[in-house]
Design a protein around this motif. Structure first.
Motif, PDB file in Angstrom:
ATOM      1  N   GLU A 171       0.799  -1.220   0.000  1.00  0.00           N
ATOM      2  CA  GLU A 171       0.000   0.000   0.000  1.00  0.00           C
ATOM      3  C   GLU A 171       0.836   1.277   0.000  1.00  0.00           C
ATOM      4  O   GLU A 171       0.435   2.286  -0.577  1.00  0.00           O
ATOM      5  CB  GLU A 171      -0.948  -0.016   1.204  1.00  0.00           C
ATOM      6  N   THR A 172       1.989   1.247   0.654  1.00  0.00           N
ATOM      7  CA  THR A 172       2.811   2.458   0.768  1.00  0.00           C
ATOM      8  C   THR A 172       3.920   2.521  -0.265  1.00  0.00           C
ATOM      9  O   THR A 172       4.243   3.604  -0.779  1.00  0.00           O
ATOM     10  CB  THR A 172       3.420   2.557   2.183  1.00  0.00           C
ATOM     11  N   PHE A 173       4.491   1.374  -0.598  1.00  0.00           N
ATOM     12  CA  PHE A 173       5.656   1.364  -1.487  1.00  0.00           C
ATOM     13  C   PHE A 173       5.389   0.681  -2.832  1.00  0.00           C
ATOM     14  O   PHE A 173       6.299   0.574  -3.653  1.00  0.00           O
ATOM     15  CB  PHE A 173       6.828   0.659  -0.790  1.00  0.00           C
ATOM     16  N   ASN A 174       4.156   0.213  -3.031  1.00  0.00           N
ATOM     17  CA  ASN A 174       3.795  -0.481  -4.271  1.00  0.00           C
ATOM     18  C   ASN A 174       4.760  -1.634  -4.568  1.00  0.00           C
ATOM     19  O   ASN A 174       5.160  -1.861  -5.723  1.00  0.00           O
ATOM     20  CB  ASN A 174       3.764   0.498  -5.454  1.00  0.00           C
ATOM     21  N   THR A 175       5.146  -2.329  -3.521  1.00  0.00           N
ATOM     22  CA  THR A 175       6.077  -3.455  -3.643  1.00  0.00           C
ATOM     23  C   THR A 175       5.348  -4.755  -3.326  1.00  0.00           C
ATOM     24  O   THR A 175       4.882  -4.960  -2.204  1.00  0.00           O
ATOM     25  CB  THR A 175       7.270  -3.288  -2.683  1.00  0.00           C
ATOM     26  N   HIS A 176       5.239  -5.611  -4.319  1.00  0.00           N
ATOM     27  CA  HIS A 176       4.578  -6.903  -4.157  1.00  0.00           C
ATOM     28  C   HIS A 176       5.638  -8.001  -4.079  1.00  0.00           C
ATOM     29  O   HIS A 176       6.511  -8.085  -4.951  1.00  0.00           O
ATOM     30  CB  HIS A 176       3.640  -7.184  -5.328  1.00  0.00           C
ATOM     31  N   LEU A 177       5.560  -8.800  -3.054  1.00  0.00           N
ATOM     32  CA  LEU A 177       6.468  -9.936  -2.947  1.00  0.00           C
ATOM     33  C   LEU A 177       5.850 -11.114  -3.696  1.00  0.00           C
ATOM     34  O   LEU A 177       4.765 -11.576  -3.362  1.00  0.00           O
ATOM     35  CB  LEU A 177       6.690 -10.299  -1.474  1.00  0.00           C
ATOM     36  N   VAL A 178       6.546 -11.585  -4.722  1.00  0.00           N
ATOM     37  CA  VAL A 178       5.952 -12.609  -5.590  1.00  0.00           C
ATOM     38  C   VAL A 178       6.575 -13.991  -5.408  1.00  0.00           C
ATOM     39  O   VAL A 178       5.990 -14.996  -5.810  1.00  0.00           O
ATOM     40  CB  VAL A 178       6.058 -12.195  -7.072  1.00  0.00           C
ATOM     41  N   LYS A 179       7.757 -14.049  -4.812  1.00  0.00           N
ATOM     42  CA  LYS A 179       8.343 -15.363  -4.550  1.00  0.00           C
ATOM     43  C   LYS A 179       9.328 -15.258  -3.396  1.00  0.00           C
ATOM     44  O   LYS A 179       9.815 -14.175  -3.061  1.00  0.00           O
ATOM     45  CB  LYS A 179       9.026 -15.933  -5.792  1.00  0.00           C
ATOM     46  N   SER A 180       9.588 -16.413  -2.793  1.00  0.00           N
ATOM     47  CA  SER A 180      10.477 -16.437  -1.635  1.00  0.00           C
ATOM     48  C   SER A 180      11.230 -17.758  -1.603  1.00  0.00           C
ATOM     49  O   SER A 180      10.661 -18.821  -1.878  1.00  0.00           O
ATOM     50  CB  SER A 180       9.670 -16.264  -0.347  1.00  0.00           C
ATOM     51  N   THR A 181      12.511 -17.679  -1.268  1.00  0.00           N
ATOM     52  CA  THR A 181      13.318 -18.873  -1.035  1.00  0.00           C
ATOM     53  C   THR A 181      13.500 -19.016   0.465  1.00  0.00           C
ATOM     54  O   THR A 181      13.887 -18.061   1.146  1.00  0.00           O
ATOM     55  CB  THR A 181      14.691 -18.761  -1.710  1.00  0.00           C
TER      56      THR A 181
END
Length: 245
Positions: A171-181
């Protein structure tokens, strides 16, 4: 049949049998500590030690002036799913479990070699470090240490994070986390975990090291999550077995 067992284990197994056979039903009071102690010829502290086993599993609650009440027939497990990137608070709420986060620290530090490598930092080595404790039903069950690149997320220092950090990133940084190791390892609680989990003895914990990426495949967060081994179960869904040709 319990002759070689510790006294409190005898009481625990007896109460467990009473619950499983519904001689004690959900919503009913358990026998008093005094009556159990008298029946088995032991002291109240031993009875309390047995009852504590049910309290840890969230099967009983104690009400001052009323007694001990059975609230669940089976243990309440907190299950963490590894099929998606998940917010602790949102994951607990979906399971109907009251959860909240307590922020212990948020500050700017210089990244160590490991975090620097994971986040591909070269010029600006500063990161925002946050230490948060996750509570489920008012019990501390997870400690999170998060590292985010300072230059991109420095506004976080002036942002009130009440629930999910990941929601704030969107919402604040327009950063979507799409994958994670993620890497899993077993550890023993240290001094910090003992303090934050309010423990009086060391317990096994599960350490989950995560490196998350955004939609541009840029590393965003290094996260170390320490889960209480006596309160958590982890679920990993696997695909089909394919025999080797």
């Amino acid at each position: 049949m319990y002759s070689n067992e510790l006294k409190y284990v005898k009481i625990y197994k007896w109460l467990k049998d009473q619950i499983e056979t519904e001689k004690i039903k959900v919503g009913e009071r358990l026998p008093t500590e005094e009556s159990i102690a008298a029946s088995f010829g032991i002291n109240r502290m031993t009875v309390r030690q047995a009852l504590d086993q049910f309290a840890v599993k969230k099967m009983i609650i104690r009400k001052r002036g009323y007694g001990t009440i059975l609230v669940r027939k089976t243990p309440q497990d907190y299950i963490w799913h590894f099929n998606n990137i998940s917010s602790f608070t949102e994951s607990m709420e979906k399971s109907g479990i009251e959860a909240y986060t307590k922020s212990e620290k948020m500050e700017v530090i210089e990244a160590d070699a490991r975090v620097r490598k994971f986040l591909n930092l070269s010029d600006d080595l500063r990161v925002i470090y946050s230490l948060r404790v996750k509570y489920a039903e008012n019990e501390p069950v997870c400690i999170e240490k998060s590292f985010l690149p300072y230059e991109k997320f420095k506004k976080l220092l002036n942002t009130a994070i009440k629930g999910s950090l990941y929601r704030v990133l969107i919402e604040t940084f327009n950063t979507h986390l799409v994958k994670s190791t993620q890497y899993l390892s077993s550890v023993l609680s240290g001094d910090q975990e003992m303090e934050l989990f309010s423990l009086n003895k060391h317990i096994p914990c599960l350490l989950v090291e995560s490196l998350s990426y955004d939609s541009n495949n840029i590393p965003v967060e290094v996260l170390y999550s320490c889960f209480r081994g006596d309160r958590y179960k982890f679920k990993i869904d696997s695909g089909e077995y394919i025999p080797k040709k």
